[in-house]
Scaffold this motif. Sequence first.
Motif, PDB file in Angstrom:
ATOM      1  N   ARG A 208     -14.857  19.822 -24.701  1.00  0.00           N
ATOM      2  CA  ARG A 208     -14.665  21.182 -24.399  1.00  0.00           C
ATOM      3  C   ARG A 208     -15.516  20.942 -23.406  1.00  0.00           C
ATOM      4  O   ARG A 208     -15.700  20.445 -22.550  1.00  0.00           O
ATOM      5  CB  ARG A 208     -16.316  21.260 -25.653  1.00  0.00           C
ATOM      6  N   GLY A 209     -14.446  22.582 -22.708  1.00  0.00           N
ATOM      7  CA  GLY A 209     -14.280  22.211 -21.853  1.00  0.00           C
ATOM      8  C   GLY A 209     -16.230  23.238 -21.091  1.00  0.00           C
ATOM      9  O   GLY A 209     -17.388  23.527 -22.009  1.00  0.00           O
ATOM     10  N   VAL A 232      -6.448  14.671 -34.437  1.00  0.00           N
ATOM     11  CA  VAL A 232      -7.385  15.855 -32.636  1.00  0.00           C
ATOM     12  C   VAL A 232      -9.131  15.413 -33.644  1.00  0.00           C
ATOM     13  O   VAL A 232      -9.107  15.968 -34.241  1.00  0.00           O
ATOM     14  CB  VAL A 232      -7.183  17.346 -32.718  1.00  0.00           C
ATOM     15  N   VAL A 233      -9.453  15.307 -32.334  1.00  0.00           N
ATOM     16  CA  VAL A 233     -11.584  15.005 -32.480  1.00  0.00           C
ATOM     17  C   VAL A 233     -12.304  16.003 -31.819  1.00  0.00           C
ATOM     18  O   VAL A 233     -11.394  15.755 -30.373  1.00  0.00           O
ATOM     19  CB  VAL A 233     -11.627  13.217 -32.591  1.00  0.00           C
ATOM     20  N   MET A 234     -12.703  16.297 -32.148  1.00  0.00           N
ATOM     21  CA  MET A 234     -13.666  17.959 -31.057  1.00  0.00           C
ATOM     22  C   MET A 234     -14.704  17.148 -30.148  1.00  0.00           C
ATOM     23  O   MET A 234     -15.778  16.284 -31.348  1.00  0.00           O
ATOM     24  CB  MET A 234     -13.323  18.819 -31.120  1.00  0.00           C
ATOM     25  N   CYS A 235     -15.031  17.437 -29.186  1.00  0.00           N
ATOM     26  CA  CYS A 235     -16.057  16.679 -28.678  1.00  0.00           C
ATOM     27  C   CYS A 235     -17.073  17.151 -27.508  1.00  0.00           C
ATOM     28  O   CYS A 235     -16.238  18.202 -27.022  1.00  0.00           O
ATOM     29  CB  CYS A 235     -15.470  15.753 -27.848  1.00  0.00           C
ATOM     30  N   GLU A 236     -18.016  18.362 -28.822  1.00  0.00           N
ATOM     31  CA  GLU A 236     -18.898  18.977 -27.944  1.00  0.00           C
ATOM     32  C   GLU A 236     -20.303  17.869 -26.627  1.00  0.00           C
ATOM     33  O   GLU A 236     -20.123  16.796 -27.291  1.00  0.00           O
ATOM     34  CB  GLU A 236     -19.955  19.229 -28.926  1.00  0.00           C
ATOM     35  N   PRO A 265     -12.666  16.505 -37.729  1.00  0.00           N
ATOM     36  CA  PRO A 265     -14.225  15.798 -37.162  1.00  0.00           C
ATOM     37  C   PRO A 265     -14.874  15.852 -35.294  1.00  0.00           C
ATOM     38  O   PRO A 265     -14.223  16.621 -34.445  1.00  0.00           O
ATOM     39  CB  PRO A 265     -13.484  14.347 -36.369  1.00  0.00           C
ATOM     40  N   VAL A 266     -16.197  16.597 -35.242  1.00  0.00           N
ATOM     41  CA  VAL A 266     -16.576  16.669 -34.619  1.00  0.00           C
ATOM     42  C   VAL A 266     -17.248  15.599 -33.686  1.00  0.00           C
ATOM     43  O   VAL A 266     -19.072  14.974 -34.767  1.00  0.00           O
ATOM     44  CB  VAL A 266     -17.656  17.929 -34.715  1.00  0.00           C
ATOM     45  N   VAL A 267     -17.746  15.077 -32.518  1.00  0.00           N
ATOM     46  CA  VAL A 267     -18.928  13.878 -32.621  1.00  0.00           C
ATOM     47  C   VAL A 267     -19.189  14.291 -31.134  1.00  0.00           C
ATOM     48  O   VAL A 267     -18.621  16.074 -30.516  1.00  0.00           O
ATOM     49  CB  VAL A 267     -17.370  13.323 -31.370  1.00  0.00           C
ATOM     50  N   VAL A 268     -19.885  14.019 -30.883  1.00  0.00           N
ATOM     51  CA  VAL A 268     -21.362  14.781 -29.416  1.00  0.00           C
ATOM     52  C   VAL A 268     -21.446  13.960 -28.636  1.00  0.00           C
ATOM     53  O   VAL A 268     -21.092  12.642 -28.928  1.00  0.00           O
ATOM     54  CB  VAL A 268     -22.423  14.662 -30.875  1.00  0.00           C
ATOM     55  N   ASP A 269     -21.155  14.014 -27.489  1.00  0.00           N
ATOM     56  CA  ASP A 269     -21.218  13.068 -26.305  1.00  0.00           C
ATOM     57  C   ASP A 269     -22.892  13.420 -24.935  1.00  0.00           C
ATOM     58  O   ASP A 269     -22.839  14.504 -24.532  1.00  0.00           O
ATOM     59  CB  ASP A 269     -20.168  13.710 -25.132  1.00  0.00           C
ATOM     60  N   PRO A 270     -23.960  12.906 -25.809  1.00  0.00           N
ATOM     61  CA  PRO A 270     -25.401  12.616 -25.401  1.00  0.00           C
ATOM     62  C   PRO A 270     -25.489  12.616 -24.027  1.00  0.00           C
ATOM     63  O   PRO A 270     -26.197  13.093 -22.970  1.00  0.00           O
ATOM     64  CB  PRO A 270     -26.073  12.236 -25.899  1.00  0.00           C
ATOM     65  N   SER A 271     -24.231  11.487 -23.520  1.00  0.00           N
ATOM     66  CA  SER A 271     -24.193  11.245 -22.374  1.00  0.00           C
ATOM     67  C   SER A 271     -24.323  12.135 -20.922  1.00  0.00           C
ATOM     68  O   SER A 271     -24.887  12.243 -20.306  1.00  0.00           O
ATOM     69  CB  SER A 271     -23.610   9.999 -21.596  1.00  0.00           C
ATOM     70  N   HIS A 272     -23.178  13.104 -21.011  1.00  0.00           N
ATOM     71  CA  HIS A 272     -22.834  14.075 -20.305  1.00  0.00           C
ATOM     72  C   HIS A 272     -23.370  15.040 -20.463  1.00  0.00           C
ATOM     73  O   HIS A 272     -23.632  15.837 -19.050  1.00  0.00           O
ATOM     74  CB  HIS A 272     -20.754  14.010 -20.285  1.00  0.00           C
ATOM     75  N   ALA A 273     -23.445  15.680 -21.592  1.00  0.00           N
ATOM     76  CA  ALA A 273     -24.910  16.816 -21.791  1.00  0.00           C
ATOM     77  C   ALA A 273     -26.004  16.550 -21.092  1.00  0.00           C
ATOM     78  O   ALA A 273     -26.093  17.195 -20.061  1.00  0.00           O
ATOM     79  CB  ALA A 273     -24.988  17.049 -23.207  1.00  0.00           C
ATOM     80  N   SER A 274     -26.488  15.063 -20.888  1.00  0.00           N
ATOM     81  CA  SER A 274     -28.089  14.819 -20.886  1.00  0.00           C
ATOM     82  C   SER A 274     -28.277  14.265 -19.359  1.00  0.00           C
ATOM     83  O   SER A 274     -28.681  15.563 -18.349  1.00  0.00           O
ATOM     84  CB  SER A 274     -28.680  14.026 -21.465  1.00  0.00           C
ATOM     85  N   GLY A 275     -27.068  13.856 -18.986  1.00  0.00           N
ATOM     86  CA  GLY A 275     -27.293  13.431 -17.515  1.00  0.00           C
ATOM     87  C   GLY A 275     -28.276  12.201 -16.790  1.00  0.00           C
ATOM     88  O   GLY A 275     -28.173  11.984 -15.703  1.00  0.00           O
TER      89      GLY A 275
END
Length: 337
Positions: A208-209, A232-236, A265-275
């Motif tokens: 996601r942008g 396609v897999v969507m990533c928040e 499918p919806v995947v979460v990226d906690p690394s780029h979100a939190s920093g």
Amino acid sequence: MIIVMASREKSDVEHVVSRVEEMGYRAHVIWGVERTVIAAVGDERGKHRLTALEALPHVEQVFPILKPFKLAGVEVRHEPSVVEVGGVKIGGGHFCVVAGPCSVESEEQINVTAKAVKEAGAHLLRGGAFKPRTSPYSFQGMEEEGLLLLEKAGKAHGLPVVTEVMTVEQVPLVSAHADMLQIGARNMQNYGLLKAVGQTDKPVFLKRGMMSTINEFLMSAEYIMSEGNPNVVMCERGIRTFETETRNPLDIQAVPVLRKYTHLPVVVDPSHASGHWDLVTPMARAAVAAGADGIMVEVHPDPEVAFSDGQQSLKPEKFQDLMTQIRPLADVMNLTL
Ligand code: PEP
Ligand code: MN
């Protein structure tokens, strides 16, 4: 428009597909468990002509798709899509852990990381070879050499690989060496690139942008799917707000919101979100509890000397701990991890 088939016979479906195409539409067949539908996408002005297909005995019903995203929406497919990447399933109860360094830095670095994440239970290996950096003076990635090292490490450790493709020109090269193509947040609305990956047979990991709405995010998935690629897999991965404590606050609500609108499918990226590495595990736990189909986590054997995103990368032992913490949650959520 959605054409719900009364028949699941291949020849009947093919017959309707050819009628739809004769009318100037693109036909996408969605073979569901409970029903088979054909999504006819194109200029909606001629929709009355499609409605006439109800006259066919093997067509049950023809009706319009109301949402702007057609193929990505739940209107055309009620059951969750399961995307397969080199034998690894994502979605529909299969929880997928994608792990690896932000960037591929050397043969040793990617190998050590691949071994560690595999042992901890990751399913896919990540690693950037073409890096979208804010500054042109920052490390830009090892490019083709990095891609080859990633591929080799993935094969050596039995992990399919995902890596970012930044330009249309890079698509053939990256497709030749990766199992899954990543579209980064900064390119989420690069429509030429979305179309180009939509024309490949590789599954796409769409991030996601950081300033994009959920509707825009879904429309980007639609661009890829409209070119014929349904995988396609969507990533928040967090969005930009006034808050400066975290890099891009994780929009955890995007998980159930996306679930409401899409079968993807919806995947979460906690690394780029939190920093920050210390926020990654709590946010990974939140992702599982919110109903995500997977997580993408940055792992580095020695974050202090990482060429990019060291501050948010987990050391292998911390990643192992993350896996231990999410396993019971995955059980509660009825997920295979
Ligand atoms: C990445 O995954 O390495 C990356 C650059 O992420 P994003 O596009 O979400 O910033
Ligand atoms: Mn990164």
